[in-house]
Structures are given as structure tokens and as C-alpha cells.
Scaffold this active site. Structure first.
Site, PDB file in Angstrom:
ATOM      1  N   PRO A 152      44.944  41.427  39.761  1.00 44.55           N
ATOM      2  CA  PRO A 152      43.634  40.880  40.133  1.00 44.55           C
ATOM      3  C   PRO A 152      43.602  39.361  40.073  1.00 44.55           C
ATOM      4  CG  PRO A 152      43.601  41.479  37.849  1.00 44.55           C
ATOM      5  CD  PRO A 152      44.996  41.774  38.334  1.00 44.55           C
ATOM      6  N   PRO A 178      50.049  39.830  44.220  1.00 43.18           N
ATOM      7  CA  PRO A 178      48.944  39.188  43.515  1.00 43.18           C
ATOM      8  C   PRO A 178      47.721  39.121  44.418  1.00 43.18           C
ATOM      9  CG  PRO A 178      50.458  37.522  44.332  1.00 43.18           C
ATOM     10  CD  PRO A 178      51.054  38.866  44.700  1.00 43.18           C
ATOM     11  N   GLU A 180      45.054  37.649  46.825  1.00 41.97           N
ATOM     12  CA  GLU A 180      45.149  36.579  47.820  1.00 41.97           C
ATOM     13  C   GLU A 180      44.378  35.334  47.388  1.00 41.97           C
ATOM     14  OE1 GLU A 180      41.792  39.369  49.130  1.00 41.97           O
ATOM     15  OE2 GLU A 180      43.797  39.539  48.231  1.00 41.97           O
ATOM     16  N   ASP A 214      48.141  48.344  50.930  1.00 38.30           N
ATOM     17  CA  ASP A 214      48.169  49.632  51.615  1.00 38.30           C
ATOM     18  C   ASP A 214      49.603  50.105  51.831  1.00 38.30           C
ATOM     19  OD1 ASP A 214      46.520  51.666  53.328  1.00 38.30           O
ATOM     20  OD2 ASP A 214      48.163  51.037  54.637  1.00 38.30           O
ATOM     21  N   SER A 230      39.401  46.419  41.296  1.00 34.94           N
ATOM     22  CA  SER A 230      38.087  47.036  41.450  1.00 34.94           C
ATOM     23  C   SER A 230      38.195  48.544  41.594  1.00 34.94           C
ATOM     24  CB  SER A 230      37.391  46.467  42.692  1.00 34.94           C
ATOM     25  OG  SER A 230      38.049  46.906  43.876  1.00 34.94           O
ATOM     26  N   GLU A 251      43.786  50.349  36.095  1.00 36.87           N
ATOM     27  CA  GLU A 251      42.901  49.687  35.133  1.00 36.87           C
ATOM     28  C   GLU A 251      41.822  49.025  35.966  1.00 36.87           C
ATOM     29  OE1 GLU A 251      40.791  47.461  33.409  1.00 36.87           O
ATOM     30  OE2 GLU A 251      42.381  46.023  32.962  1.00 36.87           O
ATOM     31  N   GLU A 383      28.863  46.579  37.642  1.00 34.34           N
ATOM     32  CA  GLU A 383      29.630  45.474  37.070  1.00 34.34           C
ATOM     33  C   GLU A 383      29.336  44.185  37.827  1.00 34.34           C
ATOM     34  OE1 GLU A 383      34.151  44.921  35.434  1.00 34.34           O
ATOM     35  OE2 GLU A 383      33.936  45.744  37.449  1.00 34.34           O
TER      36      GLU A 383
END
Length: 483
Positions: A152, A178, A180, A214, A230, A251, A383
Site C-alpha cells: 500500500p 508497490p 503507484e 491483476d 483496501s 491484510e 474507514e
């Protein structure tokens, strides 16, 4: 600063390589809104190349004895520590986080590699023995193979370490994508440790989730996908991985309730929330963002909390070491957080402090405490991932637990009480992977981190992470004497 940036290339098979597309992604400084860096816009072809390199390297890496892999992890930790200030500076520039937070991230990165370097040499398993007459059973732990990793934007370097360290320790190789928004320190890390690792063991491909992520989650030669991100990203990865029954480690989000009982030390709770609610501008999945306080002490707690939050120094981390709160990471996220804030106030919540954006360039939002928040309001269930703490009241413990658990997430929670019996009882009833008592957001490499429900499954940190990235094989030997 520009001279310290890594080249805008992927890291594949031990070298920095040009992307297949030749296109780039603008990485924006969240403090100034100016383009800071251009990362490669990865394609499926880039992923295929990286997976091929990881597959070719995996067998030899898996055959290394634990001491050899441990030595490499220690060397990586040493190299990161040697360049700690550079990495912290780059992390602060890319994310806008204060140097205190960025330096803590680098320290956590070093500790993750050091812990896994030791853990891999001390793994335990069921004892070998005859569990059936004249048949010796032996349990082996084996690596899975090639792991696809998606990290993230809130902790780019440290979340990469939380994945890379146990994946390598267990004997796997990996391809990592990682965010973007924040690829700089991950690429710099690869550049710094390239000479310490066999080619192909670690590969970095930057790009967008709907292309690079993907392909990673669908690739037939990837045995597992590990993602921190997310809930939506987690669902997409799990859906793709299900096609060929890949293992998945997720996670995801959190909405940590902070249950404050009438007998709690209110000043201590407010002081802890100053950090736990606003660390990294609240962009923290375990943040203490939802306070449930007994109605008899609610006004006192809010007074303490507003006093604590009023002392936070907000600004560009380059302005000085006293800056404690930076911007949120991107324009899209800035708009998202402000949307939650504005809707909550339209629905009756009141900002005891903060409540809106700050003037000037950059994605700065005032540290906020919302009170008079209706039960089951949107902002109590979803969230926000920003510098926002909401305060609700409850009348009895059953109500507090019911409302604390009535969210899709189950990552973390805390209980504040001076009653030992109550602390055990309430902690046991909270549906979260980590529950703190009279503290919040305290982590250690030795202890597992992960959640229940919509917060995902699998564990980062600790020996449990090594288990996640390996498989169990039972070998049974018939030693019956046939003479």
C-alpha cells in the site's frame, strides 16, 4: 534530492530494466502538488518477465540452508540501516509523512529483516515420531514458490519489508508491486540491496493494480498472492486467485474501536490517542479512530482529547523537526476524507476541533475530533483513513461491545479500564485480531498482526508469517522389520 531518487525503471532479475511500454506514471508530492518522480507504467509483459525470473531463481534459493538465508537477511538489514537517513528522506518526500514517522518506518524495516533472520533459524514443528505402529512420521516445512506481493501507499517501505522478509526467510522468491502513488523507496531499496541477493529472488514491477496487480493474481506460475491494501483490492485479488486455487494473504482495512470505561485513566487515554489516532495523518489501518466512551465521563474525555489534538503541529515535513502531521497522500484521498467529514457534519456530528481542509497548497486536513456522532452513522462504520477521530457514548458494556463489533472490520481495538477483570472480559469479547488494554497501536516484530472479518486473513510479523509463506509436508516411513 533528485540525484538520490532511484532510476525510473523496474527491478527484474537483479537489474534495473526499462518497462515494456515506455510510458510513465507521475508521482506527486502531496505537500506541494508538484510532480516528484516518474515511475514505470508496468504491463502484463513486465509481470511475466519478472515472474519468469523469480521462477528460475526459486529452486536454488529454496535449497539454501536457513543460516545462509539468515545471513542474507542480516546483510539487507545492515544495508538499510546504513542508508537509513536517505530512505527516510525519500519516504517523507514521497508520502508527506513527518521525519519522525519516516525514520520509525525505516527502523521497523530493519527490525523486520533482523527478526526474520533469527526466526528462520529457530522454526519449530511437531516432533518426529511413531504415531502409527512402526511408521516414523516427519513434518517438513517447505517454501511455496513464487509469491506475488502488492503493497500500500501508507507505509511503502515498511509494508514491503513485512512481506519480503518472511517470504525470503521461508525460501520463496517474489514479484512485488508497490502502490503507484508511492513507489520511490521500494525501488530505492531494490537498488541498494541488489548486490546482496541472487538475481531473480526479489523483483519489483511498478504500475496500476488493474494491470500489474491483476496479472500477478492471475499468473499461473505465482503460487500465492499477499496484499496489504483496501477491501476492494483484496476482493479482486481473492477472486482472481480463486481461478487456480492460489493461496491468498490479505491484510485489509480497519475501524478500530477504542472502548473507554467509566473507571479509565482519561488523561492517559487522550494522550495515547494523540498518537494512535493521528500517527501518519491517521492513514493507518490500526488507528484508534472510533472512541466509544461511557456517557458519565464523555465530556471529560473530549476535553482531554481536544487539548491533546490542539498541540499537534501540522505542515510540510521539510519545514522542521517539530512537524508531527503531514498531508494525506493524494488528491483523490484528500477529496475522499473531506467527503466523509462534510457528510458527517451535515448529518449532525460536530467538530470539537478541526473538521475541514487547511488553506494553502498540498493535501492538508486539520486534525479533527467529531462529537455528537449518531450511533451507526456512516463515519462510525466506514474507514476514513485520515486525521479524524469520532467520539460516541454508551450506557453499559454490552452496548459498547455490540456497537464496537458492528462494523465489517476486525483488525484492532483497545479497552481502557483500571479493572483487571473487566479488561480481560471486554478484550475477549472484541472481534479483532489485536486488542490492547490501556494502550493502542503498539507493535512488535515478535507478535502477529492481522485481522478478522473484512480485515482479511493471514498474519504479518512473528513466526506466524513464516507459517503463512510455507507449506507443511508429512513424510511417513514404514520401518517394520520384514526379515
Amino acid at each position: 534530492m533528485t540525484a538520490s531518487f532511484p532510476p525510473g525503471r523496474h527491478f527484474v532479475d537483479g537489474a534495473l530494466v526499462a518497462p515494456a511500454s515506455g510510458r510513465g506514471i507521475d508521482v506527486v508530492d502531496p505537500c506541494s502538488e508538484e510532480v516528484l518522480f516518474q515511475a514505470p507504467n508496468g504491463t502484463a509483459a513486465d509481470v511475466d518477465r519478472a515472474v519468469s525470473a523469480a521462477s528460475a531463481a526459486q529452486s536454488a534459493w529454496a535449497r539454501r540452508v536457513p543460516k545462509d538465508r539468515s545471513d542474507v537477511l542480516h546483510a539487507i538489514a545492515d544495508r538499510v540501516a546504513e542508508h537509513a537517513e536517505l530512505l527516510a528522506t525519500l519516504e517523507a518526500a514521497n508520502t508527506g509523512k513527518p521525519f519522525e514517522v519516516a525514520r520509525d518506518d525505516v527502523a521497523g524495516t530493519v527490525d523486520s529483516f533482523r527478526f526474520m533472520a533469527g526466526a528462520v533459524r529457530a522454526s519449530t514443528s511437531m516432533a518426529a515420531g511413531d504415531y502409527v505402529d512402526e511408521h516414523l512420521s516427519v513434518i517438513q516445512r517447505e517454501p511455496l514458490g513464487v509469491i506475488g506481493v502488492v503493497t500500500p501507499w501508507n507505509y511503502p517501505l515498511m509494508m514491503a519489508a513485512w512481506k519480503i522478509a518472511p517470504i525470503l526467510a521461508a525460501g520463496n522468491t517474489l514479484v512485488l508491486k508497490p502502490s503507484e502513488h508511492t513507489p520511490i523507496t521500494t525501488l530505492k531499496f531494490a537498488e541498494l540491496v541488489a548486490d546482496l541477493l541472487p538475481a531473480g529472488v526479489v523483483n519489483i514491477v511498478t504500475g496500476y493494480g488493474d494491470v500489474v496487480g491483476d496479472r500477478l493474481s492471475r499468473h499461473p506460475d505465482v503460487q500465492m498472492v499477499a496484499l496489504t491494501g483496501s477491501v476492494g483490492s483484496g476482493r479482486a485479488v481473492a477472486r482472481n486467485a480463486a481461478e487456480d486455487l492460489k493461496r491468498v494473504h490479505l491484510e485489509l482495512g480497519g475501524k478500530a474501536p477504542v472502548v473507554v470505561c467509566a473507571d479509565a485513566d482519561l488523561a492517559a487515554a487522550a494522550s495515547a490517542l494523540r498518537t494512535a489516532g493521528y500517527w501518519n495523518s491517521g492513514q493507518e489501518c490500526g488507528a484508534g479512530c472510533r472512541v466509544l466512551v461511557h456517557e458519565s465521563v464523555a465530556d471529560q474525555l473530549v476535553e482531554h482529547l481536544v487539548g491533546e489534538v490542539s498541540t499537534l503541529t501540522v505542515g510540510d515535513p521539510r519545514a522542521g523537526s517539530d512537524v508531527e502531521l503531514g498531508p494525506v497522500v493524494s488528491k483523490a484521498h484528500y477529496d475522499r476524507v473531506l467527503g466523509y467529514l462534510h457528510r458527517a457534519q451535515q448529518d449532525g456530528a460536530r467538530a470539537a476541533i478541526g473538521g475541514d481542509a487547511l488553506d494553502g497548497p498540498g493535501y492538508f486536513i486539520a486534525p479533527t475530533v467529531l462529537v455528537d456522532v449518531p450511533a451507526d452513522a456512516e463515519i462510525t462504520r466506514e474507514e476514513v483513513f485520515g486525521p479524524v477521530v469520532t467520539v460516541e457514548t454508551f450506557t453499559d458494556e454490552d452496548e459498547a461491545i455490540r456497537r464496537a463489533n458492528a462494523v465489517p472490520y476486525g483488525l484492532a481495538a483497545s479497552v481502557w479500564t483500571d479493572d483487571a477483570r473487566r479488561s480481560h472480559t471486554l478484550a475477549a469479547r472484541l472481534d479483532a485480531g489485536t486488542v490492547w488494554v490501556n494502550s493502542h497501536l503498539v507493535l512488535a516484530s515478535e507478535l502477529p498482526w492481522g485481522g478478522f472479518k473484512g480485515s482479511g486473513y493471514g498474519r504479518d510479523l512473528s513466526l506466524y508469517a513464516l507459517d503463512d509463506y510455507s507449506r507443511t509436508k508429512h513424510i511417513m516411513h514404514n520401518h517394520q522389520n520384514r526379515s
